[in-house]
Scaffold this motif. Structure first.
Motif, PDB file in Angstrom:
ATOM      1  N   CYS A 179      -9.728  24.257  -6.185  1.00 61.43           N
ATOM      2  CA  CYS A 179     -10.529  23.602  -5.151  1.00 61.43           C
ATOM      3  C   CYS A 179     -11.815  24.403  -4.948  1.00 61.43           C
ATOM      4  CB  CYS A 179      -9.765  23.546  -3.832  1.00 61.43           C
ATOM      5  SG  CYS A 179      -8.287  22.522  -3.903  1.00 61.43           S
ATOM      6  N   THR A 180     -12.866  23.679  -4.668  1.00 58.49           N
ATOM      7  CA  THR A 180     -14.128  24.304  -4.299  1.00 58.49           C
ATOM      8  C   THR A 180     -14.683  23.545  -3.104  1.00 58.49           C
ATOM      9  OG1 THR A 180     -16.289  25.022  -5.086  1.00 58.49           O
ATOM     10  CG2 THR A 180     -15.439  23.000  -6.033  1.00 58.49           C
ATOM     11  N   GLU A 181     -15.065  24.288  -2.088  1.00 62.11           N
ATOM     12  CA  GLU A 181     -15.564  23.707  -0.846  1.00 62.11           C
ATOM     13  C   GLU A 181     -14.611  22.646  -0.292  1.00 62.11           C
ATOM     14  OE1 GLU A 181     -19.588  22.426  -1.497  1.00 62.11           O
ATOM     15  OE2 GLU A 181     -20.206  24.421  -2.157  1.00 62.11           O
TER      16      GLU A 181
ATOM     17  N   GLN B 229     -12.608  20.673  -1.861  1.00 64.85           N
ATOM     18  CA  GLN B 229     -12.354  19.523  -2.724  1.00 64.85           C
ATOM     19  C   GLN B 229     -11.578  19.962  -3.965  1.00 64.85           C
ATOM     20  OE1 GLN B 229     -15.845  17.704  -4.455  1.00 64.85           O
ATOM     21  NE2 GLN B 229     -14.664  16.078  -5.434  1.00 64.85           N
TER      22      GLN B 229
ATOM     23  N   HIS C 290     -17.998  18.746 -11.791  1.00 62.67           N
ATOM     24  CA  HIS C 290     -17.812  20.194 -11.654  1.00 62.67           C
ATOM     25  C   HIS C 290     -17.625  20.921 -12.983  1.00 62.67           C
ATOM     26  CE1 HIS C 290     -17.253  18.862  -7.549  1.00 62.67           C
ATOM     27  NE2 HIS C 290     -17.500  20.106  -7.194  1.00 62.67           N
TER      28      HIS C 290
END
Length: 141
Positions: A48-50, A52, A77
């Motif tokens: 996950c990043t930020e 999401q 991404h």
């Protein structure tokens, strides 16, 4: 960026949604082929990043090899190092369990990516779900 070893149905569903977006919707793999009888036998990861969920992968142990599978990142991404992070984390899971021989079925366009991570081709090209693949392996001595 946060990487999670999946241990809940909720997290697994997030991983499945990524796989459906990449393999089924983008690449045309059938749902029946993408989601198989090994889902409950494999260890799954979620990146996950930020907040999401953007990437996933799984690992299974077959005889003396650790097989890395279903590695994918959402199109928005890619090229940000997430793929390498997933590979390294899957390898770490295998190493903790005593496995030093890794294998995977790479789509041929990703061969260079896996070579940079120490993998070598060990098969001729073959078709899997109408997508060209090769078997690649890495051994740690």
């Amino acid at each position: 960026m946060e990487i999670t070893h999946i241990n809940s149905q909720y997290e697994l569903e997030k991983a499945f949604a990524i796989r459906q977006a990449v393999f089924v919707n983008e690449q045309g793999v059938s749902l029946e082929e993408e989601f198989d009888e090994y889902e409950q036998l494999a260890d799954h990861l979620l990146v996950c990043t930020e907040g999401q969920a953007v990437g996933t992968g799984r690992i299974r142990f077959i005889e003396q090899k650790a097989k890395l599978e279903r590695i994918c990142i959402l199109a928005t991404h890619r090229k940000g190092g997430i793929g390498a992070l997933i590979i390294k984390e899957l390898e770490a899971i295998a190493l903790k369990q005593g496995y030093k021989h890794f294998t995977l079925h790479a789509q041929t366009h990703a061969k260079g990516f896996y070579e940079k991570l120490g993998y070598s081709s060990c098969s001729d090209m073959f078709m899997e779900e109408e997508i060209p693949h090769i078997i690649m392996e890495k051994k740690i001595i």
